[in-house]
Enzyme design. Structure first.
Site, PDB file in Angstrom:
ATOM      1  N   HIS A   1       0.841  -1.197   0.000  1.00 55.98           N
ATOM      2  CA  HIS A   1       0.000   0.000   0.000  1.00 55.98           C
ATOM      3  C   HIS A   1       0.879   1.251   0.000  1.00 55.98           C
ATOM      4  CE1 HIS A   1      -3.148  -2.849   1.312  1.00 55.98           C
ATOM      5  NE2 HIS A   1      -3.984  -1.970   0.793  1.00 55.98           N
TER       6      HIS A   1
ATOM      7  N   LYS B   1      -0.416   4.623   4.677  1.00 58.19           N
ATOM      8  CA  LYS B   1      -1.243   3.625   5.353  1.00 58.19           C
ATOM      9  C   LYS B   1      -0.533   3.153   6.618  1.00 58.19           C
ATOM     10  CE  LYS B   1      -3.956  -0.578   4.610  1.00 58.19           C
ATOM     11  NZ  LYS B   1      -5.208   0.066   5.033  1.00 58.19           N
TER      12      LYS B   1
END
Length: 238
Positions: free
Chosen positions: A149, A153
């Site tokens: 990600h 995140k």
């Protein structure tokens, strides 16, 4: 057969997902947003034809067929209670809800149809089903989940990785996780099954965040008219 648009309440309308839901719903004839609810008082009461309400005004929203909630844990209880009170389906992707709120979801599912999910991508829903089938068919194989990600995140493994791990672990396999945070990656999940002399990789790559909003709208429309219960996204793919 009723072909009228599904009337939606968007709860958490000022967030990134809420804004995507409003934009994509406006492009679809199958649904119409009758209320957009934000945490703070709206600067405008009507935006692009959609009435806006503050969270404190939630009880006064007009009739709706389903609510889609991407808000914060502190706002979750109110929208769940509203859906139960009005007998309307709830679709929620609000993260961080505590054990008491999870219990409230389970209780609400005896009265209304609902979906809570960490990921509303229809592709991920299919991936979870494939993972479950592969794990059941390959007892004793090693299972690894690698997820990637964007750098912002915070949680690791991702909620989606844990969901995929649960799908594999249901067949008894121990699951190992690896997480990568780099650049602006929207989301990638690879589930690897390894046996002696062979390996299977099941991968999903998200290239645009709109897939999650599209999936949530699909689920909301699909829940209308169903009996009470806690559904999964994969239960509503047809």
């Amino acid at each position: 057969m009723d072909t009228s648009p599904t009337r939606l309440l968007i709860h958490g309308a000022s967030g990134r997902m809420g804004q995507a839901l409003l934009r994509l719903a406006a492009e679809q004839s199958a649904c119409t947003v009758v209320a957009a609810v934000t945490r703070r008082a709206p600067a405008q009461r009507v935006v692009d034809g959609v009435p806006h309400f503050a969270a404190t005004e939630l009880g006064g929203v007009p009739a709706f067929d389903a609510a889609v909630d991407f808000s914060l844990p502190e706002g979750f209880d109110a929208v769940l209670a509203l859906c139960v009170d009005r007998g309307c389906p709830l679709v929620s992707g609000t993260t961080g809800i505590d054990a008491a709120q999870q219990d409230a979801l389970a209780t609400a599912a005896t009265r209304i149809p609902l979906v809570w999910a960490s990921n509303f991508s229809l592709g991920v829903a299919v991936l979870a089903e494939l993972v479950e089938r592969a794990a059941a068919a390959l007892p004793g194989w090693e299972v690894d989940i690698v997820e990637s990600h964007h750098v912002h995140k915070k949680d690791a493994p991702s909620g989606t990785a844990l969901t995929l791990g649960h799908a594999a672990g249901g067949a008894g396999q121990a699951v190992r996780y690896a997480s990568l945070r780099a650049g602006d990656i929207v989301g990638e999940h690879m589930v690897q099954f390894t046996g002696l002399g062979e390996r299977i990789e099941l991968t999903h790559r998200a290239t645009h965040r709109d897939i999650f909003a599209r999936g949530a709208l699909h689920v909301a429309r699909s829940l209308v008219g169903r009996p009470p219960g806690a559904y999964r996204v994969r239960d509503l793919l047809d």
